[in-house]
Structures are given as structure tokens and as C-alpha cells.
Design a protein around this motif. Structure first.
Motif, PDB file in Angstrom:
ATOM      1  N   ALA A 111      50.262  27.106  32.761  1.00 44.45           N
ATOM      2  CA  ALA A 111      51.054  28.073  31.998  1.00 44.45           C
ATOM      3  C   ALA A 111      50.205  29.280  31.615  1.00 44.45           C
ATOM      4  CB  ALA A 111      51.626  27.406  30.745  1.00 44.45           C
ATOM      5  N   GLY A 112      48.943  29.045  31.264  1.00 45.70           N
ATOM      6  CA  GLY A 112      48.051  30.150  30.946  1.00 45.70           C
ATOM      7  C   GLY A 112      47.797  31.049  32.143  1.00 45.70           C
ATOM      8  N   GLN A 113      47.603  30.445  33.320  1.00 44.47           N
ATOM      9  CA  GLN A 113      47.385  31.243  34.528  1.00 44.47           C
ATOM     10  C   GLN A 113      48.622  32.055  34.889  1.00 44.47           C
ATOM     11  OE1 GLN A 113      46.257  27.999  37.092  1.00 44.47           O
ATOM     12  NE2 GLN A 113      44.080  28.452  36.900  1.00 44.47           N
ATOM     13  N   LEU A 114      49.787  31.454  34.734  1.00 40.38           N
ATOM     14  CA  LEU A 114      51.024  32.190  34.996  1.00 40.38           C
ATOM     15  C   LEU A 114      51.195  33.336  34.007  1.00 40.38           C
ATOM     16  CD1 LEU A 114      53.624  32.422  36.634  1.00 40.38           C
ATOM     17  CD2 LEU A 114      54.697  30.810  35.034  1.00 40.38           C
ATOM     18  N   ALA A 115      50.845  33.096  32.748  1.00 39.53           N
ATOM     19  CA  ALA A 115      50.914  34.153  31.742  1.00 39.53           C
ATOM     20  C   ALA A 115      49.962  35.293  32.079  1.00 39.53           C
ATOM     21  CB  ALA A 115      50.596  33.585  30.360  1.00 39.53           C
ATOM     22  N   ALA A 116      48.782  34.964  32.621  1.00 36.81           N
ATOM     23  CA  ALA A 116      47.809  35.995  32.997  1.00 36.81           C
ATOM     24  C   ALA A 116      48.363  36.880  34.102  1.00 36.81           C
ATOM     25  CB  ALA A 116      46.502  35.350  33.440  1.00 36.81           C
ATOM     26  N   ALA A 117      48.946  36.264  35.142  1.00 37.00           N
ATOM     27  CA  ALA A 117      49.512  37.052  36.236  1.00 37.00           C
ATOM     28  C   ALA A 117      50.669  37.918  35.736  1.00 37.00           C
ATOM     29  CB  ALA A 117      49.995  36.116  37.350  1.00 37.00           C
ATOM     30  N   THR A 118      51.495  37.369  34.828  1.00 39.18           N
ATOM     31  CA  THR A 118      52.606  38.131  34.278  1.00 39.18           C
ATOM     32  C   THR A 118      52.114  39.287  33.419  1.00 39.18           C
ATOM     33  OG1 THR A 118      53.940  36.099  34.244  1.00 39.18           O
ATOM     34  CG2 THR A 118      54.731  37.967  32.936  1.00 39.18           C
ATOM     35  N   LEU A 119      51.095  39.026  32.595  1.00 38.31           N
ATOM     36  CA  LEU A 119      50.537  40.080  31.750  1.00 38.31           C
ATOM     37  C   LEU A 119      49.920  41.193  32.595  1.00 38.31           C
ATOM     38  CD1 LEU A 119      49.730  41.135  28.931  1.00 38.31           C
ATOM     39  CD2 LEU A 119      47.653  39.755  29.114  1.00 38.31           C
ATOM     40  N   LEU A 120      49.207  40.821  33.651  1.00 34.08           N
ATOM     41  CA  LEU A 120      48.602  41.833  34.520  1.00 34.08           C
ATOM     42  C   LEU A 120      49.680  42.655  35.217  1.00 34.08           C
ATOM     43  CD1 LEU A 120      46.092  43.093  35.709  1.00 34.08           C
ATOM     44  CD2 LEU A 120      46.078  41.302  37.459  1.00 34.08           C
ATOM     45  N   LEU A 121      50.738  42.003  35.656  1.00 34.38           N
ATOM     46  CA  LEU A 121      51.848  42.725  36.266  1.00 34.38           C
ATOM     47  C   LEU A 121      52.447  43.730  35.292  1.00 34.38           C
ATOM     48  CD1 LEU A 121      53.955  43.176  38.507  1.00 34.38           C
ATOM     49  CD2 LEU A 121      55.232  41.237  37.570  1.00 34.38           C
ATOM     50  N   ALA A 122      52.646  43.290  34.039  1.00 34.22           N
ATOM     51  CA  ALA A 122      53.229  44.186  33.033  1.00 34.22           C
ATOM     52  C   ALA A 122      52.323  45.378  32.750  1.00 34.22           C
ATOM     53  CB  ALA A 122      53.501  43.411  31.743  1.00 34.22           C
ATOM     54  N   THR A 123      51.017  45.154  32.650  1.00 34.41           N
ATOM     55  CA  THR A 123      50.113  46.263  32.374  1.00 34.41           C
ATOM     56  C   THR A 123      50.065  47.238  33.540  1.00 34.41           C
ATOM     57  OG1 THR A 123      48.276  44.877  33.131  1.00 34.41           O
ATOM     58  CG2 THR A 123      48.645  44.999  30.763  1.00 34.41           C
ATOM     59  N   LEU A 124      50.131  46.730  34.770  1.00 40.78           N
ATOM     60  CA  LEU A 124      50.117  47.619  35.921  1.00 40.78           C
ATOM     61  C   LEU A 124      51.395  48.442  36.020  1.00 40.78           C
ATOM     62  CD1 LEU A 124      48.565  45.348  38.720  1.00 40.78           C
ATOM     63  CD2 LEU A 124      47.461  47.196  37.473  1.00 40.78           C
TER      64      LEU A 124
END
Length: 551
Positions: free
Chosen positions: A310-323
């Protein structure tokens, strides 16, 4: 604040901030000059958030990247899953207890492979610095995959057979660690070589996609039976992943020009990326303390568990949002997002031990986010600064893995025999350590000086000169040599006729190159291109605080 407008057919290269719309029309000749140190109203807001067309461009870029270069993401996913599988397993016995076979008090299974990875990465860096040789060819990748598969096989035997005497158990574990660590360090260089070729933005895209694919594989392995069988499925899958990675990588590299791809950066000086190495070392120490804490107190929280996925998925989602929504440079992504995010996870663990799952999820999100951004930073140094992949992968890699081992051993020493409540106090100290490191390492000149690879006055993109930033951006967006020349002249304010005369080409040729530049930068006019480069210069220039301090 006063602003002085000047009319110029060419534009200016120092202090130029274009105003490109007035009642719906483009003003190609009106430029506004800002006094040094002044801040335009809403500058920070305007340069922080992406415009709607930029958001659409990012989303389209991710989709196109996945469709056109999906094998790179699959290669990264295979490597990630293989590494996690070979670093998982039962405790490593350091002393034998009566009646327990090889089981007993010991260290986590990841300690050996990561220690070997650290040493191997250091040896690779020193060997390359001395010889400048790069192994290449299908036979090299085949041999590397064979080493990795043999390491996976030894890991499978070691993890599943716990009835061996202590001496045999340790010998098997050491052999497995050596093969896995060497194979992982060498294959990491090959992945970095690909990232350096495709560039910063594509590396971020492929990293996010690869993370999502790896999560899907972990979920599949976890559902391949009951909880006792899930690790077996993962260990078994690890036997096939090295050759799958090798086949994917061969297919990817087949489309690159062989001589340029493998010879990239071999003959350039090898400056030490000090800030990059320090950042990786700090990340490693903090991660090692987390992993050791999970080993001692985590219970069911292990690699591939729900909390970590869940943490790794949150990281990918957060990076997508920032980009998509924000215009972020590496300083902000690393030191103002990833480091504080990881620090918040340690604070949550220390302040709310009852909500350990949430704290671990936040921590894993921060570390995974940082991993993805640092992969991209390495691609930037390789493609934009011309540095070789072997050097950029191995130096920070050695710091990262030495940091993990050191952090794990330090945590084991400090937490020995302590109950969870006492151990969680360490989390607050690690949080302070991360925040202090972020403040110390964050600098607006990091990208300008290549995270320690370029000393002031030695070169790199001169941030006060728009033409220098234009050349820097041209490399990142994949412009050809002639397109880069046309772009620099456009940014200088040259009309198309003047470009024809300077480059001695026909108007139709210039028209073709201008269209290609506009398409690759997703702009529609010369003024929009100048405005884009100005924003790039602002993101690369030192922060206001540094300017006031004279740093």
C-alpha cells in the motif's frame, strides 16, 4: 516594485521575462526586464502549478511511454520482484539453539545480499574509474542472468530447508548472498544505462509503471495460496525472473545505437557526485533502521505485506500527482517532499504505536517515492551532464547499500532487548535526522552543479543565460542537433529569416525544425517557447534565500 518594458527584435538573455498575451494576441517583441532579486507578483504560484495543457501533456506522455517503452518498465518490475524475493526469508542464525536446528537468534535475511551489493558497487566504481571498460553483448547479459538465477536457486534451498547444521546453513547463506549481491549490483548498472539513454522524464514514467507492475506481481504471489505458501510462490518465481529481465533488456537495447549507447561517458572526467552520494547514504541509514525495526517488532509486516505494498502504491500515486499538477524540480521532490514524508512516518510510529500500520505505509511511501526520484536524478546526470552509467549507478548505489547495512546494525545495537515502547523513541531521532539532512543538502545550485559533479566555473548550464538553459532543455526533450541549434536561436529572439541566414538553410527546412521543436515542447509560438525556457531558468537558479545569503 517597478517594471521597465523594452522593445527588442531579438530579446535579451539576462533577466528577460516575456509577457506573451494582450487581449488574446501574442507580442513577440515586447519583453519585460526584472531587476535582480525582485519577485514578480504571483511568480511562485504561477511557476509552481502546471497549466492545463501541461497537465494533459504529462498524462499523454505517461500513456505513450507505457505503450511505446513498456518493456523498460517490465524489466524494472522483474528486477524489483527478484530483489525482494532474494532479500526475504527466515532469520539468519548467528548462534544455534538446542532443538531448533539452524534457527535461532540472528539477523534479517536482507543483510547479507545488501552488504555484498554495497561492496560490489564500490568495486565496480573503482574498476571503471581505472579501466573505463564496459562489458557488453548478449553473452554478457546471459552470464549475468545465470549468476542471478543460481543465486535465486541457492536462496530457495536456504529459505526452505531449515534442518541444516549451523555451519552448512551459514555457508549456503553466504554463497547465496554473494551471488545475489553481485548480480544485483551489475544488473542495476544495466538498468541505469537504459535510464540514462531515455532521460529524466521517461525514467519517472517508467519507474511509476514498473512499480505498479511489481505491486501486481506481489499481490498475485500472495493470492497463490495460503499465507504459508505465498513466500514459496515468490521464491519460485524468482528463478525465472533473471532470464525474463535479460530477454526484455536485450530487446530494449536492440533499438539503441550500439557504439554510442555503451560508449556514453567513457572518456569524460569522473567527478564524484558528492551530494547525490550523501543523499543516497542518508536514505540508506534511515531505511536500514526501519527494516531492522520491522524485523524486530513488525510481526507480520515483511517485504510484500499489505502495508508495504500500500505504501509503494501510494508513492507511485503521489509521484503521478506531483508530476501532473505541480512543476517540481529535484530539490523539491527529494528534500521537500520525500524526506519530510519519510520523517512523518517515523513520527507517526513514535507518537502513535497503536497505528503502526499507518506509520509503516507512510514510511514506505516516502522511501519508494525517493527511490523513483533518485533513479530519475541519475538519468539526468547521465543524459544531461554526459556522465557514464557505471559511475552514476555505482557510487550512489554503494552509499545506499552501505547506509542500509550500517543503519540496520546501528538499530540492532540500540534496540537490543528493548520493548516496543522504548524502541519507538528512536523513530523521533531518525525523523530529526532526516529533516536535518534535508535542510543541509537542499540547495538551489544542486542541479546547476550536477549534485556535486560540476564545480562553479567549470561549466554546466549557466542559469543567467537563456541560451544555456535552452541547450539543457533541448537534450532533455530529445531534440536533434539541428533542432537544438534552431531552438537556441528562437530563444534568443531570432526571426525565421535570420535563422535561415545564420544556419545557411532554406526557409522550408527551418519551418520543419521549428514545428518539431514546438511539438516536442508542447508549445505553439516562439514566445511560449521563450516563456518555457524562462521558467526552466527560474527552477534551476538558486533559491531566494541563497541569493540573499550570497551562496
Amino acid at each position: 516594485m517597478t517594471r521597465r518594458c523594452v522593445s527588442s527584435p531579438r530579446g535579451r538573455e539576462n533577466g528577460v521575462f516575456p509577457v506573451f498575451t494582450l487581449q488574446g494576441e501574442t507580442l513577440s517583441g515586447m519583453l519585460c526586464e526584472r531587476r535582480e532579486g525582485e519577485v514578480m507578483p504571483n511568480d511562485q504560484v504561477r511557476t509552481l502549478f502546471n497549466a492545463p495543457n501541461e497537465r494533459r501533456s504529462v498524462v499523454a506522455g505517461i500513456v505513450q511511454s507505457g505503450a511505446g517503452r513498456g518493456r523498460i518498465a517490465l524489466t524494472m518490475a522483474c528486477y524489483t520482484v527478484w530483489m525482494v524475493a532474494c532479500c526475504s526469508g527466515p532469520a539468519v542464525a548467528v548462534q544455534q539453539e538446542p532443538g531448533l536446528g539452524a534457527e535461532g537468534a540472528g539477523l534479517p535475511a536482507w543483510m547479507g545480499p545488501l552488504a555484498v551489493m554495497a561492496v560490489a558497487s564500490l568495486i565496480i566504481a573503482l574498476w571503471f574509474k581505472r579501466t573505463r571498460k564496459v562489458p557488453e553483448g548478449a553473452s554478457w547479459l546471459m552470464a549475468l542472468a545465470s549468476v542471478m538465477t543460481l543465486g535465486s536457486a541457492l536462496h530457495l534451498v536456504w529459505a526452505l530447508d531449515r534442518s541444516l547444521p549451523l555451519g552448512a546453513d551459514m555457508a549456503l547463506y553466504v554463497a547465496m548472498s554473494v551471488l545475489v549481491g553481485i548480480g544485483a549490483a551489475l544488473f542495476r548498472v544495466e538498468i541505469d544505462r537504459v535510464f540514462g539513454w531515455i532521460g529524466t522524464q521517461q525514467t519517472l514514467y517508467q519507474g511509476m509503471i514498473g512499480t505498479a507492475v511489481a505491486i501486481a506481481v506481489f499481490v498475485f504471489c500472495s493470492s497463490a495460496g495460503d499465507s504459508g505458501q505465498a513466500p514459496v510462490a515468490l521464491y519460485g518465481l524468482a528463478l525465472a525472473l533473471p532470464f525474463a529481465s535479460q530477454a526484455l533488456l536485450r530487446h530494449v537495447v536492440r533499438g539503441f545505437p550500439r557504439s554510442r549507447y555503451f560508449a556514453h561517458g567513457k572518456d569524460v572526467p569522473l567527478p564524484f557526485p558528492a551530494t547525490f552520494v550523501a543523499t543516497s547514504g542518508v536514505q540508506g541509514v534511515a531505511a536500514g533502521m526501519l527494516y531492522m525495526g520491522l524485523f524486530l517488532y513488525g510481526g507480520g509486516i515483511v517485504f510484500g505485506s499489505v502495508e508495504i505494498l500500500a505504501g509503494q502504491l501510494a508513492a507511485a500515486t503521489l509521484l503521478l500527482a506531483t508530476l501532473v499538477f505541480l512543476r517540481m524540480d529535484f530539490n523539491r521532490l527529494i528534500y521537500k517532499v520525500a524526506f519530510p514524508f519519510a520523517a512523518a512516518g517515523f513520527v507517526l510510529l513514535a507518537a502513535a504505536p497503536a497505528f503502526q500500520t499507518i506509520g509503516v505505509m507512510v514510511l514506505m511511501a516516502g522511501f519508494c517515492y525517493l527511490d523513483l526520484v533518485l533513479w530519475s536524478l541519475g538519468a539526468c546526470l547521465m543524459k544531461n551532464m554526459g556522465l557514464p552509467a557505471t559511475w552514476i549507478a555505482s557510487c550512489p548505489g554503494a552509499a545506499l547499500f552501505f547506509g542500509v547495512v550500517a543503519g540496520g546494525l546501528l538499530a540492532a545495537l540500540l534496540l537490543d532487548g528493548r520493548v516496543l515502547g522504548q524502541a519507538l523513541v528512536l523513530g523521533s531521532f531518525v525523523a530529526c535526522f532526516l529533516l536535518a539532512a534535508a535542510l543541509f543538502l537542499s540547495s538551489g545550485s544542486n542541479l546547476k552543479y550536477g549534485w556535486g559533479t560540476v564545480q562553479p566555473g567549470e561549466g554546466g548550464p549557466e542559469m543567467g543565460e537563456l541560451a544555456g538553459v535552452a541547450r539543457f532543455s533541448a537534450i532533455e526533450h530529445g531534440l536533434t542537433q539541428r533542432e537544438s541549434e534552431v531552438m537556441v536561436l528562437l530563444v534568443r529572439g531570432k526571426a525565421r529569416r535570420a535563422i535561415c541566414e545564420e544556419l545557411m538553410v532554406s526557409p522550408d527546412t527551418v519551418k520543419t525544425h521549428v514545428r518539431a521543436v514546438y511539438r516536442k515542447f508542447d508549445v505553439h509560438s516562439q514566445q511560449e517557447l521563450i516563456d518555457y525556457v524562462v521558467r526552466e531558468r527560474e527552477s534551476l537558479a538558486p533559491d531566494d534565500s541563497e541569493r540573499l545569503l550570497g551562496t
